[in-house]
Design a protein around this motif. Sequence first.
Motif, PDB file in Angstrom:
ATOM      1  N   ASN A   1       3.896 -14.873  -5.169  1.00  0.00           N
ATOM      2  CA  ASN A   1       3.099 -15.269  -4.011  1.00  0.00           C
ATOM      3  C   ASN A   1       1.740 -14.573  -4.103  1.00  0.00           C
ATOM      4  OD1 ASN A   1       1.937 -15.657  -1.488  1.00  0.00           O
ATOM      5  ND2 ASN A   1       3.909 -15.576  -0.417  1.00  0.00           N
ATOM      6  N   LEU A   2       0.670 -15.342  -4.221  1.00  0.00           N
ATOM      7  CA  LEU A   2      -0.653 -14.758  -4.437  1.00  0.00           C
ATOM      8  C   LEU A   2      -1.106 -13.889  -3.273  1.00  0.00           C
ATOM      9  CD1 LEU A   2      -2.573 -17.731  -6.112  1.00  0.00           C
ATOM     10  CD2 LEU A   2      -1.581 -15.702  -7.196  1.00  0.00           C
ATOM     11  N   SER A   3      -0.549 -14.092  -2.094  1.00  0.00           N
ATOM     12  CA  SER A   3      -0.979 -13.294  -0.942  1.00  0.00           C
ATOM     13  C   SER A   3      -0.519 -11.847  -1.042  1.00  0.00           C
ATOM     14  CB  SER A   3      -0.467 -13.919   0.358  1.00  0.00           C
ATOM     15  OG  SER A   3       0.950 -13.890   0.403  1.00  0.00           O
ATOM     16  N   ASN A   4       0.550 -11.584  -1.781  1.00  0.00           N
ATOM     17  CA  ASN A   4       1.022 -10.199  -1.914  1.00  0.00           C
ATOM     18  C   ASN A   4       1.312  -9.817  -3.361  1.00  0.00           C
ATOM     19  OD1 ASN A   4       3.590 -11.362  -2.458  1.00  0.00           O
ATOM     20  ND2 ASN A   4       4.101 -11.336  -0.271  1.00  0.00           N
ATOM     21  N   ILE A   5       0.698 -10.516  -4.309  1.00  0.00           N
ATOM     22  CA  ILE A   5       0.980 -10.255  -5.716  1.00  0.00           C
ATOM     23  C   ILE A   5       0.610  -8.835  -6.125  1.00  0.00           C
ATOM     24  CG2 ILE A   5      -1.273 -11.127  -6.504  1.00  0.00           C
ATOM     25  CD1 ILE A   5       0.200 -12.268  -8.958  1.00  0.00           C
ATOM     26  N   ASP A   6      -0.356  -8.235  -5.441  1.00  0.00           N
ATOM     27  CA  ASP A   6      -0.788  -6.877  -5.791  1.00  0.00           C
ATOM     28  C   ASP A   6      -0.037  -5.796  -5.029  1.00  0.00           C
ATOM     29  OD1 ASP A   6      -2.710  -7.725  -7.620  1.00  0.00           O
ATOM     30  OD2 ASP A   6      -4.227  -7.992  -6.036  1.00  0.00           O
ATOM     31  N   TYR A   7       0.877  -6.195  -4.119  1.00  0.00           N
ATOM     32  CA  TYR A   7       1.475  -5.215  -3.222  1.00  0.00           C
ATOM     33  C   TYR A   7       2.996  -5.141  -3.283  1.00  0.00           C
ATOM     34  CZ  TYR A   7      -3.114  -6.300  -1.299  1.00  0.00           C
ATOM     35  OH  TYR A   7      -4.461  -6.545  -1.165  1.00  0.00           O
ATOM     36  N   LYS A   8       3.633  -6.121  -3.910  1.00  0.00           N
ATOM     37  CA  LYS A   8       5.092  -6.157  -3.913  1.00  0.00           C
ATOM     38  C   LYS A   8       5.655  -6.219  -5.325  1.00  0.00           C
ATOM     39  CE  LYS A   8       6.284  -7.945   0.661  1.00  0.00           C
ATOM     40  NZ  LYS A   8       7.116  -8.916   1.390  1.00  0.00           N
ATOM     41  N   GLN A   9       6.936  -5.837  -5.420  1.00  0.00           N
ATOM     42  CA  GLN A   9       7.690  -5.936  -6.669  1.00  0.00           C
ATOM     43  C   GLN A   9       8.940  -6.762  -6.407  1.00  0.00           C
ATOM     44  OE1 GLN A   9       8.309  -1.815  -7.685  1.00  0.00           O
ATOM     45  NE2 GLN A   9       6.261  -1.586  -8.573  1.00  0.00           N
TER      46      GLN A   9
END
Length: 420
Positions: free
Chosen positions: A168-176
């Motif tokens: 999901n591009l909205s949280n790609i930098d924040y989730k695993q």
Amino acid sequence: MPKFLFQYLLLFFIFTSATAQEVQTEVAPPYNIKTVAFVQNGANVVPIFELGSTFEFQFDDLFGNEANYYFDITHCDYNWKPTDIPKTDYITGFDNQRIMNYANSFNTLQVYSHYKLPFPNQFTNQLRISGNYILKILNEDREVVFSRKFILYEEHSTVAAQVKRSRNLSNIDYKQNLDFAILSNDIVFQTPLQNVKVLLLQNGDFSTAIKNIVPQYTLGNQLVYKYDKETQFWAGNEFLYFENKDIRAANNNVGKVGSSGDIYNSYLYTNQARANQIYTLYQDVNGNFVVKNINGSNNEIEADYAWVYFSLSAPTFRSNQEDIYVTGMFNNYSLTPEYKMEYNTDKGVYEKAIMIKQGFTNFEYKIADRKGNINYENAIDGNFYQTENDYIILVYYKQSSDRYERVIGKGNANSINITN
């Protein structure tokens, strides 16, 4: 039978049945109980053990008066409700016995009694079945002082797991995200959508566990989980740490040491909120801690306690609805008032003094509301997909002929090798 006696018995059975089905939650220890840990091979570990293996449960009592403590073991189902299995079926021996193995601290400013409860022990010769367990520590009045969860598993399946970035591009930098597959060579899964359950853990924190995820699809006897949203964790940031193995010297992240009171004081450097900073790799032990006194030979009773002074600069965080806590495995990620920070208006920082046994300790700052709901999305130190986290996947299975949910496998994954 008299009518009143029948009604009394009916109410009694209803009450006992309701009580027996209550969800078991961990009871936080009182102020005098510190350094509660499950230990295996000399190290503090996440309390998940293979059935038949040996481990210990340890804790300190700061009153140091050799108080009598007793232990009680309860077998639970997947949802941590006590099962109706008789204790004789899951314990060879007895519980509700006094903890006999204890010793007083030696050559320390803070006196304490150190208790060790090994498994197996002289009373409980063996825990016979896998599953969820609650270990309760009782006082002489048989009141629960505190309790801890632990899990026993069997090796009947393999779990292949991989940590991936969110799709999901909205949280790609924040989730695993966890992708995994379950395969058993000696169990043929019956109706796996109903009978197979999983538990996903990040860094041994039961409060963030993900449950009730059904297989996405099956390939013969292999169960495949390739979800995105359902198996995602907030990535968080690397744990902070301090080291006071030499309690009289300022070591890693300890700015100064004082001894104005009865015990040593370790003043940590002020931490800056890292949510708006770039990701930086810190070598940590994923929330764990190590008790160590470099000037002693027996760390269990020769390691001293110190008042550790935490301070946090978080100028963008001011809320009347949420609080900041200092957590880690050293306090079982607890959100009790003992670990809640207070705002110092003169210095403009959040502060908290916590008594911790000397050694090497990982910790983190968490935001939670008054009901204990943690705000992961707006974490003080941010969320970065690069963060190195440990993951554990447990597989529960109950076929039609079983009386309880067995834990038939355990898988491990680490995000150091995260892929897109």
